[in-house]
Design an enzyme around this catalytic site. Sequence first.
Site, short mmCIF file in Angstrom:
data_model
loop_
_atom_site.label_atom_id
_atom_site.label_comp_id
_atom_site.label_asym_id
_atom_site.label_seq_id
_atom_site.Cartn_x
_atom_site.Cartn_y
_atom_site.Cartn_z
N HIS A 1 0.85 -1.20 0.00
CA HIS A 1 0.00 0.00 0.00
C HIS A 1 0.89 1.25 0.00
O HIS A 1 1.92 1.30 0.67
CB HIS A 1 -0.92 -0.01 1.22
CG HIS A 1 -2.01 1.01 1.11
ND1 HIS A 1 -1.77 2.35 1.35
CD2 HIS A 1 -3.30 0.91 0.74
CE1 HIS A 1 -2.91 3.02 1.15
NE2 HIS A 1 -3.85 2.17 0.77
N GLU B 1 -4.12 1.77 -7.32
CA GLU B 1 -4.54 2.89 -6.47
C GLU B 1 -3.68 4.11 -6.76
O GLU B 1 -2.59 4.25 -6.17
CB GLU B 1 -4.37 2.52 -5.00
CG GLU B 1 -5.30 1.45 -4.51
CD GLU B 1 -5.55 1.59 -3.01
OE1 GLU B 1 -6.73 1.60 -2.63
OE2 GLU B 1 -4.60 1.71 -2.24
P1 PGA Z 1 -9.81 5.82 0.20
O1 PGA Z 1 -8.57 4.84 0.46
O2 PGA Z 1 -10.96 4.95 -0.24
O3 PGA Z 1 -10.05 6.49 1.50
O4 PGA Z 1 -9.39 6.76 -0.89
C1 PGA Z 1 -8.27 3.78 -0.39
C2 PGA Z 1 -7.00 3.09 0.05
O5 PGA Z 1 -6.05 3.79 0.42
O6 PGA Z 1 -6.91 1.85 0.05
#
Ligand code: PGA
Length: 266
Positions: A104, A175
Amino acid sequence: MKRLIVANWKMNPQSPKDAERIFGGIRRTAVKLKKIETVICPPFVYLSLVGIVGNRVSDKRLSFSLGAQDLFWENPPAGKGSYTGEISAEMLKRFAVKYVIVGHSERRRHLGETNEIINRKIKTALKAGLRVIFCVGEKERNPNEDYLRFVKEEVIAGLKGIQRKFLGKLIVAYEPIWAIGKKGSAADAPEDILQMVLYIRRILLLVTDKDSARVMPILYGGSVVPKNAESFLRNAGIQGLLIGHESLIPKDFNEILRIAEKIKTK
Ligand code: PGA
């Protein structure tokens, strides 16, 4: 294959009581769904709390699973050893954990996790039988397409040397960092995500095999809210969502689950 909707609670909530409330609120909806697998990834300290409850309700339809947000990259014999502060893959499995998030962007940024560390963690998790949600994504979408190179490097380095037999347990989560945590206001556009998903599949061809590159689930994460979830699931070529903020609000998260359930899988 079922669509995956993953709740990444990050360092939330503050109290076990709240964790139980949120977990219960989501579970009630999640266990009823047929086309979705909901994965809750709480902080380690709440795993026992939700893990035990989750175990008790673990249903045959596999509509509901537990995930962890991280694991240790070393896999000592029997999953134990002198590594202060760390949690092994074996320990996670004892709490009925099936998935683990690796790579992440918040861990890359705040904890200094490199592609090499992430690669080791992925290998350790897969070897232990866990499913890995491997996160990649660029810091900014700069016009000279540097971001494509950035994501390419993350994918290639993260998956270096993964044995073929484990590829079926791998999930990629795209992401874009600039879209994370904006509560819906700055999510990526479905058509841009689709381009990125196709691009990631092309990169996967370089490091996996033809079949895996074609079918490996790819999720999108970054400011997913009920209002934009449907369009992502319909138009972005993804097999699910990784959700931060909204996964702490059962009402909103459950709405996303219901939206996902009603969309036909391709
Ligand atoms: P968010 O986070 O939905 O608050 O944008 C997603 C993540 O970081 O996995």
